[in-house]
Design a protein around this motif. Structure first.
Motif, PDB file in Angstrom:
ATOM      1  N   ARG A 213       4.129   0.097   3.098  1.00  0.00           N
ATOM      2  CA  ARG A 213       5.005  -1.073   2.999  1.00  0.00           C
ATOM      3  C   ARG A 213       6.037  -1.116   4.133  1.00  0.00           C
ATOM      4  NH1 ARG A 213       5.757  -3.098  -2.599  1.00  0.00           N
ATOM      5  NH2 ARG A 213       6.053  -0.923  -3.202  1.00  0.00           N
ATOM      6  N   SER A 238      -1.743   2.027   2.433  1.00  0.00           N
ATOM      7  CA  SER A 238      -1.396   2.286   1.031  1.00  0.00           C
ATOM      8  C   SER A 238      -1.678   1.004   0.236  1.00  0.00           C
ATOM      9  CB  SER A 238       0.074   2.677   0.918  1.00  0.00           C
ATOM     10  OG  SER A 238       0.870   1.576   1.292  1.00  0.00           O
ATOM     11  N   ARG A 239      -1.507   1.118  -1.053  1.00  0.00           N
ATOM     12  CA  ARG A 239      -1.906   0.001  -1.919  1.00  0.00           C
ATOM     13  C   ARG A 239      -1.144  -1.309  -1.690  1.00  0.00           C
ATOM     14  NH1 ARG A 239      -3.302   0.212  -8.303  1.00  0.00           N
ATOM     15  NH2 ARG A 239      -2.765  -1.909  -8.766  1.00  0.00           N
ATOM     16  N   GLN A 252      -7.856   0.923   1.678  1.00  0.00           N
ATOM     17  CA  GLN A 252      -6.813   1.561   0.859  1.00  0.00           C
ATOM     18  C   GLN A 252      -7.148   3.001   0.497  1.00  0.00           C
ATOM     19  OE1 GLN A 252      -5.652  -0.542  -2.805  1.00  0.00           O
ATOM     20  NE2 GLN A 252      -5.299   1.473  -3.728  1.00  0.00           N
ATOM     21  N   VAL A 253      -6.159   3.870   0.700  1.00  0.00           N
ATOM     22  CA  VAL A 253      -6.298   5.294   0.363  1.00  0.00           C
ATOM     23  C   VAL A 253      -5.587   5.551  -0.964  1.00  0.00           C
ATOM     24  CG1 VAL A 253      -5.630   7.629   1.083  1.00  0.00           C
ATOM     25  CG2 VAL A 253      -6.356   5.953   2.794  1.00  0.00           C
ATOM     26  N   GLY A 254      -6.208   6.302  -1.853  1.00  0.00           N
ATOM     27  CA  GLY A 254      -5.515   6.676  -3.089  1.00  0.00           C
ATOM     28  C   GLY A 254      -6.381   6.577  -4.317  1.00  0.00           C
ATOM     29  N   THR A 255      -5.736   6.764  -5.459  1.00  0.00           N
ATOM     30  CA  THR A 255      -6.496   6.826  -6.714  1.00  0.00           C
ATOM     31  C   THR A 255      -7.313   5.571  -6.972  1.00  0.00           C
ATOM     32  OG1 THR A 255      -4.479   6.159  -7.827  1.00  0.00           O
ATOM     33  CG2 THR A 255      -5.091   8.442  -8.086  1.00  0.00           C
ATOM     34  N   SER A 256      -6.727   4.408  -6.643  1.00  0.00           N
ATOM     35  CA  SER A 256      -7.502   3.181  -6.865  1.00  0.00           C
ATOM     36  C   SER A 256      -8.118   2.685  -5.561  1.00  0.00           C
ATOM     37  CB  SER A 256      -6.641   2.100  -7.536  1.00  0.00           C
ATOM     38  OG  SER A 256      -5.444   1.913  -6.823  1.00  0.00           O
ATOM     39  N   GLY A 269       5.419   4.803   7.408  1.00  0.00           N
ATOM     40  CA  GLY A 269       6.089   3.950   6.419  1.00  0.00           C
ATOM     41  C   GLY A 269       5.425   3.987   5.067  1.00  0.00           C
ATOM     42  N   SER A 271       5.625   6.038   1.411  1.00  0.00           N
ATOM     43  CA  SER A 271       6.543   6.943   0.687  1.00  0.00           C
ATOM     44  C   SER A 271       5.831   8.206   0.203  1.00  0.00           C
ATOM     45  CB  SER A 271       7.172   6.209  -0.501  1.00  0.00           C
ATOM     46  OG  SER A 271       6.168   5.746  -1.376  1.00  0.00           O
ATOM     47  N   GLN A 275      -0.173   8.616  -6.405  1.00  0.00           N
ATOM     48  CA  GLN A 275      -1.458   7.901  -6.372  1.00  0.00           C
ATOM     49  C   GLN A 275      -1.983   7.809  -4.938  1.00  0.00           C
ATOM     50  OE1 GLN A 275       1.294   6.567  -7.864  1.00  0.00           O
ATOM     51  NE2 GLN A 275       0.788   5.919  -9.936  1.00  0.00           N
ATOM     52  N   HIS A 276      -1.077   7.830  -3.980  1.00  0.00           N
ATOM     53  CA  HIS A 276      -1.506   7.831  -2.577  1.00  0.00           C
ATOM     54  C   HIS A 276      -1.889   9.252  -2.149  1.00  0.00           C
ATOM     55  CE1 HIS A 276      -1.873   6.073   1.399  1.00  0.00           C
ATOM     56  NE2 HIS A 276      -1.408   7.221   1.850  1.00  0.00           N
ATOM     57  N   ASN A 290       8.790   8.478   8.494  1.00  0.00           N
ATOM     58  CA  ASN A 290       9.477   7.719   7.459  1.00  0.00           C
ATOM     59  C   ASN A 290      10.976   7.801   7.706  1.00  0.00           C
ATOM     60  OD1 ASN A 290      10.542   6.852   4.821  1.00  0.00           O
ATOM     61  ND2 ASN A 290       8.410   7.030   4.149  1.00  0.00           N
ATOM     62  N   ASP A 308      12.446   5.539  12.536  1.00  0.00           N
ATOM     63  CA  ASP A 308      11.855   4.213  12.390  1.00  0.00           C
ATOM     64  C   ASP A 308      10.423   4.238  12.962  1.00  0.00           C
ATOM     65  OD1 ASP A 308      11.275   1.539  12.312  1.00  0.00           O
ATOM     66  OD2 ASP A 308      12.646   0.984  13.914  1.00  0.00           O
ATOM     67  N   MET A 309       9.470   3.844  12.143  1.00  0.00           N
ATOM     68  CA  MET A 309       8.061   3.937  12.591  1.00  0.00           C
ATOM     69  C   MET A 309       7.780   3.090  13.839  1.00  0.00           C
ATOM     70  SD  MET A 309       6.098   1.775   9.604  1.00  0.00           S
ATOM     71  CE  MET A 309       4.713   1.213  10.560  1.00  0.00           C
TER      72      MET A 309
HETATM   73  C1  LIG Z   1      -2.729   2.913 -11.588  1.00  0.00           C
HETATM   74  C2  LIG Z   1      -2.125   2.921 -10.209  1.00  0.00           C
HETATM   75  C3  LIG Z   1      -2.965   3.152  -9.139  1.00  0.00           C
HETATM   76  C4  LIG Z   1      -2.432   3.187  -7.833  1.00  0.00           C
HETATM   77  N1  LIG Z   1      -3.284   3.427  -6.804  1.00  0.00           N
HETATM   78  C5  LIG Z   1      -2.771   3.540  -5.569  1.00  0.00           C
HETATM   79  C6  LIG Z   1      -3.626   3.853  -4.468  1.00  0.00           C
HETATM   80  O1  LIG Z   1      -4.842   3.986  -4.585  1.00  0.00           O
HETATM   81  N2  LIG Z   1      -3.048   3.976  -3.252  1.00  0.00           N
HETATM   82  C7  LIG Z   1      -1.702   3.820  -3.034  1.00  0.00           C
HETATM   83  O2  LIG Z   1      -1.258   3.948  -1.882  1.00  0.00           O
HETATM   84  N3  LIG Z   1      -0.880   3.510  -4.057  1.00  0.00           N
HETATM   85  C8  LIG Z   1      -1.396   3.350  -5.314  1.00  0.00           C
HETATM   86  N4  LIG Z   1      -0.560   3.002  -6.332  1.00  0.00           N
HETATM   87  C9  LIG Z   1       0.807   2.585  -6.016  1.00  0.00           C
HETATM   88  C10 LIG Z   1       1.759   3.746  -5.798  1.00  0.00           C
HETATM   89  O3  LIG Z   1       2.349   4.115  -7.012  1.00  0.00           O
HETATM   90  C11 LIG Z   1       2.897   3.319  -4.828  1.00  0.00           C
HETATM   91  O4  LIG Z   1       3.552   2.201  -5.364  1.00  0.00           O
HETATM   92  C12 LIG Z   1       2.393   2.999  -3.435  1.00  0.00           C
HETATM   93  O5  LIG Z   1       1.608   4.057  -2.925  1.00  0.00           O
HETATM   94  C13 LIG Z   1       3.586   2.793  -2.525  1.00  0.00           C
HETATM   95  O6  LIG Z   1       3.129   2.388  -1.279  1.00  0.00           O
HETATM   96  P1  LIG Z   1       4.034   2.600  -0.004  1.00  0.00           P
HETATM   97  O7  LIG Z   1       4.327   4.038   0.187  1.00  0.00           O
HETATM   98  O8  LIG Z   1       3.377   1.877   1.119  1.00  0.00           O
HETATM   99  O9  LIG Z   1       5.336   1.756  -0.361  1.00  0.00           O
HETATM  100  P2  LIG Z   1       6.789   2.241  -0.769  1.00  0.00           P
HETATM  101  O10 LIG Z   1       6.756   3.209  -1.886  1.00  0.00           O
HETATM  102  O11 LIG Z   1       7.590   1.004  -0.934  1.00  0.00           O
HETATM  103  O12 LIG Z   1       7.280   3.047   0.502  1.00  0.00           O
HETATM  104  C14 LIG Z   1       7.557   2.476   1.729  1.00  0.00           C
HETATM  105  C15 LIG Z   1       8.118   3.591   2.592  1.00  0.00           C
HETATM  106  O13 LIG Z   1       8.320   3.118   3.893  1.00  0.00           O
HETATM  107  C16 LIG Z   1       9.528   3.676   4.386  1.00  0.00           C
HETATM  108  N5  LIG Z   1       9.965   2.778   5.460  1.00  0.00           N
HETATM  109  C17 LIG Z   1      10.433   1.513   5.334  1.00  0.00           C
HETATM  110  N6  LIG Z   1      10.668   1.004   6.558  1.00  0.00           N
HETATM  111  C18 LIG Z   1      10.345   1.969   7.447  1.00  0.00           C
HETATM  112  C19 LIG Z   1      10.375   2.036   8.858  1.00  0.00           C
HETATM  113  N7  LIG Z   1      10.759   0.997   9.615  1.00  0.00           N
HETATM  114  N8  LIG Z   1      10.002   3.183   9.450  1.00  0.00           N
HETATM  115  C20 LIG Z   1       9.590   4.251   8.725  1.00  0.00           C
HETATM  116  N9  LIG Z   1       9.548   4.241   7.371  1.00  0.00           N
HETATM  117  C21 LIG Z   1       9.923   3.099   6.758  1.00  0.00           C
HETATM  118  C22 LIG Z   1      10.452   3.753   3.198  1.00  0.00           C
HETATM  119  O14 LIG Z   1      11.434   4.757   3.388  1.00  0.00           O
HETATM  120  C23 LIG Z   1       9.476   4.115   2.092  1.00  0.00           C
HETATM  121  O15 LIG Z   1       9.379   5.524   1.907  1.00  0.00           O
HETATM  122  C24 LIG Z   1      -1.062   2.978  -7.627  1.00  0.00           C
HETATM  123  C25 LIG Z   1      -0.219   2.760  -8.707  1.00  0.00           C
HETATM  124  C26 LIG Z   1      -0.751   2.739  -9.989  1.00  0.00           C
HETATM  125  C27 LIG Z   1       0.186   2.506 -11.150  1.00  0.00           C
END
Ligand SMILES: Cc1cc2nc3c(=O)[nH]c(=O)nc-3n(C[C@H](O)[C@H](O)[C@H](O)COP(=O)(O)OP(=O)(O)OC[C@H]3O[C@@H](n4cnc5c(N)ncnc54)[C@H](O)[C@@H]3O)c2cc1C
Length: 323
Positions: A213, A238-239, A252-256, A269, A271, A275-276, A290, A308-309
């Motif tokens: 994200r 990520s998801r 997409q990488v992860g459980t789903s 970027g 977290s 699940q990831h 991150n 910052d990425m």
């Molecule tokens: C049943 C179920 C299945 C799921 N399956 C998956 C799955 O297969 N894969 C998966 O990935 N997730 C899955 N999820 C979702 C998972 O729980 C997380 O919500 C998801 O992985 C978060 O994605 P993220 O790290 O991209 O986003 P976030 O958690 O929002 O993290 C974003 C990160 O980016 C960082 N960031 C922001 N801006 C910058 C920047 N400019 N430079 C550097 N860092 C920055 C932030 O500090 C933060 O750590 C599942 C959830 C459930 C409930």
């Protein structure tokens, strides 16, 4: 009965890794607490498959019936209820998988069993059980003591333990009768839907540049793609990125999504929610970028950059694109 019972999970004629992960955990606890380890296998015409559990437990309970050929919550609940009521295991383990999440709460309610879900560790001593779970998206580990009980039900997070199929045991297969299905509520297994054909196979890539994200908006994706191209990597995500349809679901990488094991995994970027992590933690080298130094991805990264990425992307692209 003084035993730990593990519900074997299988799909499409294959045992799932979580089965052996739970058996590994159960054997550790069993040894410490003098408890036998039993695998419960629900299926149909599955004696060959169930025999693969022989080396990892003291007994295999095999219940075969056409109603159990594929997972279906109502049938599994009735089948497990019969077995648990007869054998009274001290501890029942179910995987915290799509199946376990569906099944365990209903089982706990039906049999009034204390339940802790998605556990990373279990300690059992003098019949008291405490567990380790994560809260706040994996930022905090919480150790919880369960109220004393003579029976517990736990779901175990996939990927938390090694899956050791051989543990020096040689279990007998005991057949147990299926219950009568007269009170079935009416849900029926219809079939599995295969995922659609994909644009690239991220599981086959040696190097993955994976965006989360933190990428902010789809207009930024070309920056990550340019970097990936400069080092001969494939783009994954990520998801949330797939959910927003910024990249196809097949990335997409992860459980789903997909489980990957590249030589290098660069998480930008992301977290690092569990699940990831489950989908990528076995990469040979993990590099995470991150802005949040407490992001859970840093707990498994071999190299971490708190930055910052976009800064990192432009520096690296410049460096590699020149070569
Ligand atoms: C049943 C179920 C299945 C799921 N399956 C998956 C799955 O297969 N894969 C998966 O990935 N997730 C899955 N999820 C979702 C998972 O729980 C997380 O919500 C998801 O992985 C978060 O994605 P993220 O790290 O991209 O986003 P976030 O958690 O929002 O993290 C974003 C990160 O980016 C960082 N960031 C922001 N801006 C910058 C920047 N400019 N430079 C550097 N860092 C920055 C932030 O500090 C933060 O750590 C599942 C959830 C459930 C409930």
């Amino acid at each position: 009965m003084d035993e730990i019972m593990v519900l074997a999970e299988h799909r499409g004629g294959e045992l799932r890794d979580i089965t052996f992960e739970m058996l590994t955990m159960a054997n550790k606890l069993g040894k410490k607490n003098d408890l036998a380890v039993t695998a419960l296998f629900l299926g149909n015409e599955a004696s060959d498959l169930s025999e693969r559990l022989k080396g990892a437990c003291d007994a295999i309970l095999l219940m075969e019936d056409s109603e159990l050929a594929n997972y279906s919550a109502d049938q599994y609940i009735m089948a497990m209820e019969t077995v648990i009521k007869t054998r009274n295991p001290t501890l029942t383990l179910i995987g915290h998988t799509a199946m376990g999440m569906d099944l365990a709460p209903a089982m706990a309610t039906r049999l009034s069993l204390p339940l802790a879900t998605d556990c990373l560790e279990i300690n059992l001593a003098e019949r008291r059980l405490d567990v380790l779970r994560q809260i706040y998206g994996g930022k905090i580990n919480a150790r919880l003591a369960m109220k004393p009980s003579d029976k517990y039900l736990i779901t175990l997070r996939p990927g938390s333990f090694d899956a050791e199929a051989e543990q020096g045991k040689s279990a007998d297969v005991q057949t147990v009768p299926a219950p009568s299905w007269t009170n079935l509520r009416g849900r029926q297994f219809l079939g599995y839907l295969e995922a659609e054909l994909e644009d690239v196979d991220i599981a086959a890539a040696d190097i993955l540049v994976s965006i989360g994200r933190g990428i902010g908006k789809p207009e930024n994706i070309p920056l990550a793609q340019e970097f990936a191209d400069s080092i001969g990597a494939t783009l994954s995500c990520s998801r949330p990125v797939a959910d927003e349809e910024w990249l196809p679901k097949s990335r997409q990488v992860g459980t789903s999504g997909k489980t990957v094991r590249p030589k290098i995994y660069i998480a930008l970027g992301i977290s690092g929610a569990y699940q990831h992590q489950v989908g990528m933690k076995n990469a040979d080298t993990i590099i995470a970028v991150n802005t949040d130094p407490k992001a859970p991805i840093f707990t498994i990264a071999h190299y971490g950059i708190v930055e910052d990425m976009f800064q990192v992307l432009s520096l690296l692209t410049e460096k590699f694109a020149k070569k």
